[in-house]
Design an enzyme around this catalytic site. Structure first.
Site, PDB file in Angstrom:
ATOM      1  N   ARG A 135      87.602  66.078  36.112  1.00 25.43           N
ATOM      2  CA  ARG A 135      88.902  65.701  35.507  1.00 25.43           C
ATOM      3  C   ARG A 135      89.249  64.166  35.695  1.00 25.43           C
ATOM      4  NH1 ARG A 135      90.276  70.910  37.283  1.00 25.43           N
ATOM      5  NH2 ARG A 135      90.488  72.282  35.273  1.00 25.43           N
ATOM      6  N   LYS A 157      88.690  51.724  26.552  1.00 26.72           N
ATOM      7  CA  LYS A 157      88.463  52.523  25.454  1.00 26.72           C
ATOM      8  C   LYS A 157      86.861  53.301  25.983  1.00 26.72           C
ATOM      9  CE  LYS A 157      90.424  50.960  21.335  1.00 26.72           C
ATOM     10  NZ  LYS A 157      90.147  50.495  19.780  1.00 26.72           N
ATOM     11  N   GLU A 199      81.318  38.946  18.538  1.00 26.72           N
ATOM     12  CA  GLU A 199      82.730  39.233  18.816  1.00 26.72           C
ATOM     13  C   GLU A 199      83.526  38.268  19.496  1.00 26.72           C
ATOM     14  OE1 GLU A 199      83.959  42.337  18.729  1.00 26.72           O
ATOM     15  OE2 GLU A 199      82.452  43.779  18.474  1.00 26.72           O
ATOM     16  N   LYS A 241      91.203  39.403  25.002  1.00 29.01           N
ATOM     17  CA  LYS A 241      91.390  40.762  24.921  1.00 29.01           C
ATOM     18  C   LYS A 241      92.334  41.192  25.906  1.00 29.01           C
ATOM     19  CE  LYS A 241      89.047  45.036  24.625  1.00 29.01           C
ATOM     20  NZ  LYS A 241      87.731  45.904  24.294  1.00 29.01           N
ATOM     21  N   GLU A 251      96.749  51.200  21.707  1.00 29.01           N
ATOM     22  CA  GLU A 251      96.595  50.779  20.231  1.00 29.01           C
ATOM     23  C   GLU A 251      97.492  51.411  19.239  1.00 29.01           C
ATOM     24  OE1 GLU A 251      92.543  50.231  19.154  1.00 29.01           O
ATOM     25  OE2 GLU A 251      93.060  50.380  16.997  1.00 29.01           O
ATOM     26  N   ARG A 255      97.077  45.656  19.500  1.00 30.80           N
ATOM     27  CA  ARG A 255      95.529  45.917  20.019  1.00 30.80           C
ATOM     28  C   ARG A 255      94.839  46.003  18.889  1.00 30.80           C
ATOM     29  NH1 ARG A 255      92.759  49.269  25.078  1.00 30.80           N
ATOM     30  NH2 ARG A 255      90.842  48.804  24.322  1.00 30.80           N
ATOM     31  N   ASN A 259      90.433  44.749  15.913  1.00 33.87           N
ATOM     32  CA  ASN A 259      89.394  45.396  14.854  1.00 33.87           C
ATOM     33  C   ASN A 259      89.085  44.603  13.685  1.00 33.87           C
ATOM     34  OD1 ASN A 259      89.096  47.906  16.414  1.00 33.87           O
ATOM     35  ND2 ASN A 259      91.307  48.373  15.691  1.00 33.87           N
ATOM     36  N   HIS A 262      86.215  45.205  11.772  1.00 38.08           N
ATOM     37  CA  HIS A 262      85.394  46.538  12.283  1.00 38.08           C
ATOM     38  C   HIS A 262      85.808  47.469  11.185  1.00 38.08           C
ATOM     39  CE1 HIS A 262      85.194  44.379  15.966  1.00 38.08           C
ATOM     40  NE2 HIS A 262      84.815  45.321  16.527  1.00 38.08           N
ATOM     41  N   HIS A 266      82.361  49.039  10.976  1.00 33.00           N
ATOM     42  CA  HIS A 266      81.904  50.582  11.147  1.00 33.00           C
ATOM     43  C   HIS A 266      81.460  51.041   9.764  1.00 33.00           C
ATOM     44  CE1 HIS A 266      84.751  50.678  14.949  1.00 33.00           C
ATOM     45  NE2 HIS A 266      83.459  50.276  15.224  1.00 33.00           N
ATOM     46  N   HIS A 280      75.882  46.440  15.965  1.00 30.91           N
ATOM     47  CA  HIS A 280      77.173  46.623  15.824  1.00 30.91           C
ATOM     48  C   HIS A 280      77.746  45.165  15.708  1.00 30.91           C
ATOM     49  CE1 HIS A 280      81.351  47.600  16.889  1.00 30.91           C
ATOM     50  NE2 HIS A 280      81.455  46.505  17.827  1.00 30.91           N
TER      51      HIS A 280
HETATM   52  P1  NAD Z   1      73.621  48.094  23.578  1.00 31.25           P
HETATM   53  O1  NAD Z   1      74.492  48.876  24.901  1.00 31.25           O
HETATM   54  O2  NAD Z   1      72.743  49.299  22.851  1.00 31.25           O
HETATM   55  O3  NAD Z   1      72.925  46.962  24.196  1.00 31.25           O
HETATM   56  C1  NAD Z   1      71.992  46.231  23.373  1.00 31.25           C
HETATM   57  C2  NAD Z   1      70.821  46.324  23.638  1.00 31.25           C
HETATM   58  O4  NAD Z   1      70.520  45.331  24.514  1.00 31.25           O
HETATM   59  C3  NAD Z   1      70.218  47.533  24.401  1.00 31.25           C
HETATM   60  O5  NAD Z   1      68.774  47.771  23.820  1.00 31.25           O
HETATM   61  C4  NAD Z   1      70.145  47.174  25.844  1.00 31.25           C
HETATM   62  O6  NAD Z   1      69.046  48.163  26.480  1.00 31.25           O
HETATM   63  C5  NAD Z   1      69.980  45.802  25.967  1.00 31.25           C
HETATM   64  N1  NAD Z   1      70.353  45.133  27.187  1.00 31.25           N
HETATM   65  C6  NAD Z   1      71.681  45.288  27.533  1.00 31.25           C
HETATM   66  N2  NAD Z   1      71.566  44.267  28.221  1.00 31.25           N
HETATM   67  C7  NAD Z   1      70.491  43.657  28.620  1.00 31.25           C
HETATM   68  C8  NAD Z   1      70.078  42.696  29.519  1.00 31.25           C
HETATM   69  N3  NAD Z   1      70.698  42.001  30.441  1.00 31.25           N
HETATM   70  N4  NAD Z   1      68.512  42.340  29.252  1.00 31.25           N
HETATM   71  C9  NAD Z   1      67.849  43.116  28.618  1.00 31.25           C
HETATM   72  N5  NAD Z   1      68.365  44.086  27.649  1.00 31.25           N
HETATM   73  C10 NAD Z   1      69.499  44.456  27.819  1.00 31.25           C
HETATM   74  O7  NAD Z   1      74.633  47.334  22.790  1.00 31.25           O
HETATM   75  P2  NAD Z   1      75.931  46.518  22.872  1.00 31.25           P
HETATM   76  O8  NAD Z   1      75.806  45.714  21.649  1.00 31.25           O
HETATM   77  O9  NAD Z   1      75.986  45.866  24.088  1.00 31.25           O
HETATM   78  O10 NAD Z   1      77.436  47.289  22.610  1.00 31.25           O
HETATM   79  C11 NAD Z   1      77.397  48.051  21.366  1.00 31.25           C
HETATM   80  C12 NAD Z   1      78.288  49.342  21.688  1.00 31.25           C
HETATM   81  O11 NAD Z   1      79.559  48.751  22.170  1.00 31.25           O
HETATM   82  C13 NAD Z   1      79.087  49.868  20.349  1.00 31.25           C
HETATM   83  O12 NAD Z   1      78.346  51.296  20.604  1.00 31.25           O
HETATM   84  C14 NAD Z   1      80.312  49.653  20.290  1.00 31.25           C
HETATM   85  O13 NAD Z   1      80.929  50.877  19.593  1.00 31.25           O
HETATM   86  C15 NAD Z   1      80.682  49.622  21.536  1.00 31.25           C
HETATM   87  N6  NAD Z   1      81.885  48.870  21.697  1.00 31.25           N
HETATM   88  C16 NAD Z   1      82.997  49.062  22.355  1.00 31.25           C
HETATM   89  C17 NAD Z   1      84.071  48.634  22.562  1.00 31.25           C
HETATM   90  C18 NAD Z   1      85.088  48.987  23.439  1.00 31.25           C
HETATM   91  O14 NAD Z   1      86.202  48.693  23.533  1.00 31.25           O
HETATM   92  N7  NAD Z   1      84.795  50.218  24.284  1.00 31.25           N
HETATM   93  C19 NAD Z   1      84.263  47.296  22.090  1.00 31.25           C
HETATM   94  C20 NAD Z   1      83.378  46.832  21.235  1.00 31.25           C
HETATM   95  C21 NAD Z   1      82.116  47.532  21.194  1.00 31.25           C
END
Ligand code: NAD
Length: 386
Positions: A135, A157, A199, A241, A251, A255, A259, A262, A266, A280
């Site tokens: 929980r 999020k 971003e 942020k 949001e 907030r 987006n 986005h 998306h 992304h």
């Molecule tokens: P990801 O987590 O897939 O990482 C990208 C790639 O880089 C992966 O292959 C990972 O293994 C690799 N990687 C990460 N760090 C590394 C490092 N230091 N050295 C070598 N390889 C490394 O993708 P991302 O771009 O980090 O995140 C995208 C995700 O974030 C999406 O799912 C998106 O929806 C989410 N997101 C969430 C929020 C939120 O507010 N929660 C905001 C923006 C995006």
């Protein structure tokens, strides 16, 4: 062009702090050089008792897990690690179930901590698991991609993707601490670095024209891993942020500015099957240019702004056109259908983040969908003419 010169060279161990002052859910974001080595100490100093169950992916674990585990062990805080497959496909129900059960099998108790050690995928999934495990247990974000450091690790999020769209299932669950070590970005593939940069630029485009101009002058330092430039880029993004999260945690309004790009992005990600065709951040890059173009067409924004944004992002090496996406051409009607699935749809009306100029984003539901359709029809057709 204004150029803010950072005179203090960021040394190993250098550190900046940003606070998220949400009553009862306050936490710090530590940004620094080489601070992964101190993660155990930071956690022990700030979060009281509790052992850590680390969640990572194979790529990140291969480069950095030993360092983190050693740091946690040195403080007697290490419980175990779960290493998942990398990639967006990991953010789904099946993996959530497997991860939650692994954390239970590890023996993680209510007072313990989940440590999300990876990019946004691991961050969103591990945080979701933490929010439902027994929980709800506390968690720490240790973001390792630029995107996760400048954006996804902050704000609470959590979520997974489903067939119906991205992040449609999830919770709000704030971390207890965020530790962003810019040194770990040295192992991040260049394409991922660029995706995360989209971003960073977004924060300038939303509300800080001066920061966008600084990025235009200094972006190469981000990719050269110049500590001062990277620290400033990450810190400025996180501060922007943080301000929006504090003002509107769940949001209900402002907030939503985060987006920018986005709603289009998306839809593009869904249309390309969350695959390697489009990361992304690449979807966000194309999406922000579309948001500027739409704003220009609606007469909201001075002509030429979209060009300036596209020039910067493409100069960095990001895609800015739908036709930049490899593989079969995308269908405008399908994109509209996917956009209508977005979480930002309220009473059947899509919410758009539009702009009155660089650094002047605003939210609106008053957009004629026919103008969006004609923009997308034109943009999806562009690649076919060549
Ligand atoms: P990801 O987590 O897939 O990482 C990208 C790639 O880089 C992966 O292959 C990972 O293994 C690799 N990687 C990460 N760090 C590394 C490092 N230091 N050295 C070598 N390889 C490394 O993708 P991302 O771009 O980090 O995140 C995208 C995700 O974030 C999406 O799912 C998106 O929806 C989410 N997101 C969430 C929020 C939120 O507010 N929660 C905001 C923006 C995006």
């Amino acid at each position: 062009m204004p150029s803010i010169v950072y005179s203090n060279v960021a040394q190993a161990g250098a550190q900046r702090k940003v606070r998220i002052d949400l009553p009862g859910r306050e936490y710090e974001i530590l940004i620094g050089v080489g601070i992964l080595n101190d993660a155990g100490r930071f956690i022990a100093q700030r979060l009281g008792a509790g052992l850590c169950g680390v969640v990572s992916d194979e790529n990140v674990a291969g480069h950095h897990l030993k360092t983190l585990e050693a740091s946690l062990r040195a403080e007697g805080r290490f419980k175990g690690s779960v290493v998942l497959r990398p990639g967006e496909a990991t953010k789904r129900f099946g993996e959530l179930e497997r991860l939650s059960e692994s954390l239970l099998e590890m023996g993680l108790e209510r007072g313990d901590l989940v440590v999300a050690f990876g990019g946004g995928v691991i961050g969103d999934l591990a945080a979701f698991a933490a929010s439902i495990l027994r929980r709800g247990v506390r968690y720490v974000q240790i973001p390792t991609s630029l995107l996760a450091q400048d954006d996804s690790s902050v704000g609470g999020k959590t979520g997974i993707n489903t067939r119906q769209g991205k992040n449609l299932i999830g919770t709000f669950h704030q971390p207890s601490l965020v530790i962003a070590d810019i040194d770990v970005l040295k192992t991040l593939p260049e394409r991922e670095m660029r995706a995360g940069y989209a971003e960073v630029a977004k924060y300038g485009l939303i509300g800080d024209a001066e920061f966008f101009a600084w990025l235009e002058a200094n972006w190469s330092g981000v990719f050269a891993h110049e500590p001062d430039v990277l620290m400033k880029a990450v810190e400025t993004s996180v501060r922007a942020k943080a301000a929006l999260v504090i003002a509107d945690e769940k949001e209900a309004g402002q907030r939503g500015l985060l987006n920018l790009g986005h709603t289009f992005g998306h839809a593009l990600e869904a249309a390309t099957g969350y695959s390697d065709r489009l990361l992304h951040g690449e979807g966000v890059s194309i999406g922000v240019v579309l948001a500027f173009e739409l704003s220009e067409r609606l007469g909201l924004c001075e002509r030429g702004s979209a060009r300036r944004v596209a020039d910067h992002l493409s100069g960095v090496g990001l895609p800015t056109l739908i036709s930049d996406i490899s593989g079969p051409p995308l269908d405008a009607e399908e994109l509209i259908r996917l956009m209508a699935q977005d979480k930002k749809v309220r009473q059947g009306r899509m919410t758009f983040v539009l702009v009155r100029g660089i650094g002047k984003a605003f939210l609106t539901q008053a957009v004629d969908i026919e103008i969006v359709r004609s923009l997308l029809l034109e943009k999806c057709g562009e690649g076919l003419e060549n």
